[in-house]
Design a protein around this motif. Structure first.
Motif, PDB file in Angstrom:
ATOM      1  N   GLU A   1     -34.954  -1.128 -43.612  1.00 17.22           N
ATOM      2  CA  GLU A   1     -35.549  -2.129 -42.725  1.00 17.22           C
ATOM      3  C   GLU A   1     -34.959  -2.021 -41.317  1.00 17.22           C
ATOM      4  OE1 GLU A   1     -36.675  -6.631 -43.599  1.00 17.22           O
ATOM      5  OE2 GLU A   1     -34.518  -6.405 -43.303  1.00 17.22           O
ATOM      6  N   ARG A   2     -33.640  -1.904 -41.239  1.00 12.77           N
ATOM      7  CA  ARG A   2     -32.998  -1.759 -39.927  1.00 12.77           C
ATOM      8  C   ARG A   2     -33.445  -0.480 -39.238  1.00 12.77           C
ATOM      9  NH1 ARG A   2     -28.490  -3.648 -42.895  1.00 12.77           N
ATOM     10  NH2 ARG A   2     -27.730  -1.509 -43.144  1.00 12.77           N
TER      11      ARG A   2
ATOM     12  N   ALA B   1     -41.795   6.456 -38.289  1.00 16.07           N
ATOM     13  CA  ALA B   1     -41.577   7.904 -38.231  1.00 16.07           C
ATOM     14  C   ALA B   1     -40.092   8.260 -38.228  1.00 16.07           C
ATOM     15  CB  ALA B   1     -42.256   8.489 -36.997  1.00 16.07           C
ATOM     16  N   GLY B   2     -39.249   7.299 -37.861  1.00 19.17           N
ATOM     17  CA  GLY B   2     -37.815   7.559 -37.800  1.00 19.17           C
ATOM     18  C   GLY B   2     -37.070   7.307 -39.094  1.00 19.17           C
ATOM     19  N   LEU B   3     -37.782   6.956 -40.156  1.00 21.60           N
ATOM     20  CA  LEU B   3     -37.141   6.676 -41.451  1.00 21.60           C
ATOM     21  C   LEU B   3     -36.759   7.991 -42.112  1.00 21.60           C
ATOM     22  CD1 LEU B   3     -36.442   4.394 -43.500  1.00 21.60           C
ATOM     23  CD2 LEU B   3     -38.659   4.858 -44.569  1.00 21.60           C
TER      24      LEU B   3
ATOM     25  N   ILE C   1     -40.815   2.056 -48.447  1.00 23.64           N
ATOM     26  CA  ILE C   1     -41.544   1.476 -47.310  1.00 23.64           C
ATOM     27  C   ILE C   1     -42.258   0.197 -47.732  1.00 23.64           C
ATOM     28  CG2 ILE C   1     -43.468   1.858 -45.710  1.00 23.64           C
ATOM     29  CD1 ILE C   1     -42.668   4.854 -45.730  1.00 23.64           C
ATOM     30  N   LEU C   2     -42.836   0.195 -48.920  1.00 26.33           N
ATOM     31  CA  LEU C   2     -43.529  -1.010 -49.403  1.00 26.33           C
ATOM     32  C   LEU C   2     -42.559  -2.155 -49.648  1.00 26.33           C
ATOM     33  CD1 LEU C   2     -46.151   0.516 -51.885  1.00 26.33           C
ATOM     34  CD2 LEU C   2     -46.566  -0.397 -49.591  1.00 26.33           C
ATOM     35  N   ARG C   3     -41.350  -1.844 -50.117  1.00 23.68           N
ATOM     36  CA  ARG C   3     -40.343  -2.896 -50.328  1.00 23.68           C
ATOM     37  C   ARG C   3     -39.928  -3.507 -48.990  1.00 23.68           C
ATOM     38  NH1 ARG C   3     -40.581  -4.685 -55.493  1.00 23.68           N
ATOM     39  NH2 ARG C   3     -40.608  -2.915 -56.927  1.00 23.68           N
ATOM     40  N   VAL C   4     -39.763  -2.670 -47.984  1.00 24.45           N
ATOM     41  CA  VAL C   4     -39.474  -3.188 -46.644  1.00 24.45           C
ATOM     42  C   VAL C   4     -40.664  -4.012 -46.153  1.00 24.45           C
ATOM     43  CG1 VAL C   4     -39.070  -2.568 -44.225  1.00 24.45           C
ATOM     44  CG2 VAL C   4     -37.883  -1.323 -46.052  1.00 24.45           C
TER      45      VAL C   4
ATOM     46  N   LEU D   1     -41.802  -5.828 -33.760  1.00 30.95           N
ATOM     47  CA  LEU D   1     -42.880  -4.902 -33.447  1.00 30.95           C
ATOM     48  C   LEU D   1     -42.944  -3.704 -34.391  1.00 30.95           C
ATOM     49  CD1 LEU D   1     -45.243  -4.392 -31.597  1.00 30.95           C
ATOM     50  CD2 LEU D   1     -43.700  -3.259 -29.991  1.00 30.95           C
ATOM     51  N   GLU D   2     -41.836  -3.002 -34.572  1.00 27.26           N
ATOM     52  CA  GLU D   2     -41.882  -1.785 -35.387  1.00 27.26           C
ATOM     53  C   GLU D   2     -42.098  -2.103 -36.869  1.00 27.26           C
ATOM     54  OE1 GLU D   2     -42.325   1.029 -34.299  1.00 27.26           O
ATOM     55  OE2 GLU D   2     -41.733   0.853 -32.202  1.00 27.26           O
ATOM     56  N   LEU D   3     -41.486  -3.169 -37.358  1.00 27.51           N
ATOM     57  CA  LEU D   3     -41.696  -3.550 -38.752  1.00 27.51           C
ATOM     58  C   LEU D   3     -43.132  -3.995 -38.977  1.00 27.51           C
ATOM     59  CD1 LEU D   3     -38.365  -5.475 -39.347  1.00 27.51           C
ATOM     60  CD2 LEU D   3     -39.056  -3.341 -40.468  1.00 27.51           C
TER      61      LEU D   3
END
Length: 202
Positions: free
Chosen positions: A20-21, A29-31, A58-61, A103-105
């Motif tokens: 998440e952070r 894209a940065g994950l 990603i879905l959990r976040v 925004l990004e989340l």
């Protein structure tokens, strides 16, 4: 719960928080799982003992983001008489404010695409569908004579209009709109749509 399971659950929680952070800072894209593994102190391959794949992570976040969005919309909805049109205006502005502040989340909710052979798990679908009650219930109060299907279509149409304005307004390009102006425009759009629905019903 055994100590081993407790450690695994804690590591899984740490992984989701770290993801998440990372998305909040770098965008979807940065994950990078290698960076996540280093941050939580496990081997890169061990990440996939905690979640099935990157999709699930990603879905959990996303689920955490949707739950926080749900809280923000609930607060806006409960701030006044739910039978009045301004409830939908407050909810739309709350959606805009949440998107701007996260925004990004928020973007990740819509940017993520499942692989062709993957389907969204039921818990993720439910998290998404739950949010529509914040539009559906006020609409049902305003238009009690309308059926469930018609209200559902109207709710999705209203969301699409507001979401489109937020998505374009918050773009960091030429189409970007200052947040105060965007909030004002969204309020005007929602009021105009409700006035149109009232007139059409009359």
């Amino acid at each position: 719960m055994s100590k081993t399971l407790e450690r695994r659950e804690k590591l899984r929680f740490d992984l989701i928080q770290a993801a998440e952070r990372m998305i909040a800072e770098r965008g979807l894209a940065g994950l990078k799982t290698r960076d996540l593994a280093r941050e939580i102190g496990c081997a890169n391959g061990a990440v996939y003992n905690l979640v099935a794949d990157v999709n699930e992570l990603i879905l959990r976040v996303g689920s955490r983001t949707l739950h926080r969005l749900d809280e923000a919309l609930s607060a806006a909805e409960s701030a006044g008489d739910p039978s009045r049109p301004e409830t939908l205006v407050r909810t739309a502005i709350a959606y805009c404010d949440f998107a701007a502040a996260n925004l990004e989340l928020w973007r990740a909710l819509f940017e993520h695409r499942m692989a062709a052979n993957k389907v969204l798990p039921d818990w993720s679908v439910n998290d998404q569908l739950q949010l529509f009650r914040h539009i559906y219930h006020p609409l049902a109060q305003l238009f009690p004579e309308r059926g469930r299907e018609e209200l559902g279509i109207t709710a999705r149409s209203l969301f699409s209009a507001v979401h489109g304005m937020v998505a374009l307004g918050l773009e960091q390009k030429l189409v970007a709109v200052p947040l105060p102006a965007l909030r004002k425009e969204i309020a005007g759009l929602v009021r105009a749509m409700i006035d149109g629905l009232v007139a059409r019903g009359a």
